[in-house]
Design a protein around this motif. Structure first.
Motif: not given
Length: 329
Positions: A135-145
């Motif tokens: 979930a932490y990793l998907t948060g990183m992706i969400a912010a970057g997108m």
């Protein structure tokens, strides 16, 4: 049969109503599951998938009841125990007292229940979807997108097992974009796609362009409004190829396999099986980017891959934060 109850056997044999297993298959471990929501719901759907896999391998005979009302839960679980099921699985979050009461009445039956409470000796074990690492990793992706730097989260209830995933996601967002604005909402239901969809629409109208879809219905809103969504527990990118950019997956197989092995060995105890949901046990993972493989910037992918390796190597610990997540403005 009770109108909210459905039984199934996943071993290719017919099942008479009221029986826990087919007579010709008694060499296998008899396992029953009791679900308070549809078996296809996100959370229990992963449990059902793992039990079906064990049944397909010939390790267990599996039956289940779904949509069991709280008022009927104790009766249904008790019936399975009386029928001789060796292992009973389910989610006890809203029916904790009833589940533990039946477990005390059947000390020789193994109970493996989704719960935020402690194990209960001698036979009540607990588990949960500890998928805060992906979930932490998907948060990183969400912010970057995100192009608007607005990220929203729509979830069921503000309870520890939901909060920890949301907080981990938010922490991932903040690592990539410390100034990102976060919107948070709870629909107070485990299964109400129309309500989740409407709440998501409200966030999109407010400028959110990436949504954490903790509940079904959020991805539908994102698809209609042509914004992005992050999947939770299961990967639904095949249904939303232009919408779901990443997902934190929960694999319940390690949990179920450990419990089945313990019962067969006569070593099942009231214990916490939560660790089997961690990435190191392959109980959770970041889903492949799939249709977004070429849409996510290479720099962002490299950053996420580096963080994932740090998690797996034990060099970065994603904190478990069960407090209710807070929106930022």
């Amino acid at each position: 049969m009770h109108p909210t109850r459905r039984q199934a056997v996943l071993v290719g044999a017919s099942l008479a109503l009221g029986a826990c297993w087919p007579a010709q298959a008694q060499a296998r471990l008899k396992v029953a599951a009791v679900y308070t929501v549809p078996a296809g719901q996100q959370w229990v759907g992963r449990v059902d998938k793992a039990l079906k896999a064990a049944a397909a391998r010939g390790e267990i005979d599996y039956v289940f009841s779904e949509n069991v009302a709280a008022a009927d839960f104790e009766r249904v679980v008790r019936e399975y125990a009386e029928q001789g099921c060796a292992l009973i699985v389910g989610e006890a979050f809203s029916v904790e007292a009833a589940a533990r009461k039946v477990a005390r009445a059947f000390p020789k039956t193994a109970f493996l229940m989704g719960s935020s409470g402690r194990p209960q000796a001698p036979n009540f074990a607990v588990f949960d979807n500890y998928i805060h690492e992906p979930a932490y990793l998907t948060g990183m992706i969400a912010a970057g997108m995100s192009k608007t730097r607005r990220v929203g989260l729509v979830a069921g209830y503000a309870i520890p097992e939901v909060n920890r995933l949301m907080n981990a996601f938010i922490a991932g967002v903040k690592e990539v974009d410390p100034k990102a604005r976060i919107s948070v909402a709870f629909i107070d239901s485990w299964f109400d796609p129309p309500k989740a969809k409407q709440v998501a629409f409200g966030m999109i109208d407010d400028g959110v362009d990436v949504l954490y879809a903790e509940r079904f219905g959020v991805s539908d809103a994102a698809k209609e409004r042509k914004v992005l969504a992050i999947g939770n527990v299961t990967n639904t990118q095949d249904k939303y190829p232009e919408t779901i950019v990443a997902s934190a997956l929960w694999n319940v197989e390690p949990t179920i396999d450990a419990a089945v092995a313990a019962v067969k060995a006569g070593k099942f105890r009231g214990a916490d099986y939560g660790k089997y949901s961690r990435m190191q046990y392959k109980g959770s993972e970041l889903a492949p980017l799939g249709t977004f493989e070429d849409k996510v910037p290479a720099e962002l992918k490299a950053r996420v891959a580096k963080k994932q390796k740090a998690i797996l190597d034990g060099k970065f610990i994603v904190k478990v934060n069960d407090a209710a997540p807070r929106a930022t403005r």
